[in-house]
Design a protein around this motif. Structure first.
Motif, PDB file in Angstrom:
ATOM      1  N   GLY A  97       0.810  -1.213   0.000  1.00 48.11           N
ATOM      2  CA  GLY A  97       0.000   0.000   0.000  1.00 48.11           C
ATOM      3  C   GLY A  97       0.841   1.259   0.000  1.00 48.11           C
ATOM      4  N   ALA A 101       1.021   4.086  -3.021  1.00 46.93           N
ATOM      5  CA  ALA A 101       0.769   5.506  -2.764  1.00 46.93           C
ATOM      6  C   ALA A 101       1.930   6.375  -3.251  1.00 46.93           C
ATOM      7  CB  ALA A 101       0.528   5.737  -1.279  1.00 46.93           C
ATOM      8  N   CYS A 104       1.908   6.363  -7.178  1.00 54.07           N
ATOM      9  CA  CYS A 104       0.810   7.181  -7.702  1.00 54.07           C
ATOM     10  C   CYS A 104       1.110   8.663  -7.508  1.00 54.07           C
ATOM     11  CB  CYS A 104      -0.500   6.811  -7.025  1.00 54.07           C
ATOM     12  SG  CYS A 104      -1.140   5.212  -7.555  1.00 54.07           S
ATOM     13  N   GLY A 105       1.659   9.025  -6.359  1.00 55.15           N
ATOM     14  CA  GLY A 105       2.033  10.417  -6.118  1.00 55.15           C
ATOM     15  C   GLY A 105       3.101  10.893  -7.092  1.00 55.15           C
TER      16      GLY A 105
END
Length: 117
Positions: A97, A101, A104-105
């Motif tokens: 996870g 994150a 994606c950022g």
């Protein structure tokens, strides 16, 4: 029926977050930390897993689910590695996870054009 359960539980968790934003002086960061800690506490007490079993993604996707994932990883690592599992368990359980994150950022940072205020 699975989708309805997930929607109801996930929506209720989001509703609580929105009420905290609207009616308290808590900052969004403190609310996020509160949800993760709440997931850790409920997961540690064994109260969150029945909700996960019943609601599925409605309970695992919100931040309380991330806190529960950290606890479950810690418990499993302690069973396997002993006291060292306290350090390695949450990192290995939450790594997917956290990596998603971060990636994606990074992708969004390449595509977005920031504007000055």
């Amino acid at each position: 029926m699975i989708f309805l359960k997930a929607f109801l539980v996930g929506g209720a968790i989001c509703l609580i977050g929105q009420l905290l934003v609207d009616y308290t002086k808590l900052t969004p960061a403190r609310i996020l930390v509160t949800f993760v800690v709440l997931g850790v506490v409920l997961g540690g007490l064994g109260l969150y897993q029945p909700l996960v079993d019943w609601a599925g993604a409605g309970a695992t996707v919100p931040l309380t689910g991330f806190g529960n994932t950290l606890v479950q990883g810690t418990k499993a690592a302690i069973r396997e590695d002993g006291l060292l599992g306290v350090l390695t368990g949450p990192l290995s359980a939450g790594s997917a996870g956290i990596t998603a994150a971060i990636l994606c950022g990074l992708i969004v940072s390449f595509l977005a054009k920031p504007k000055s205020k």
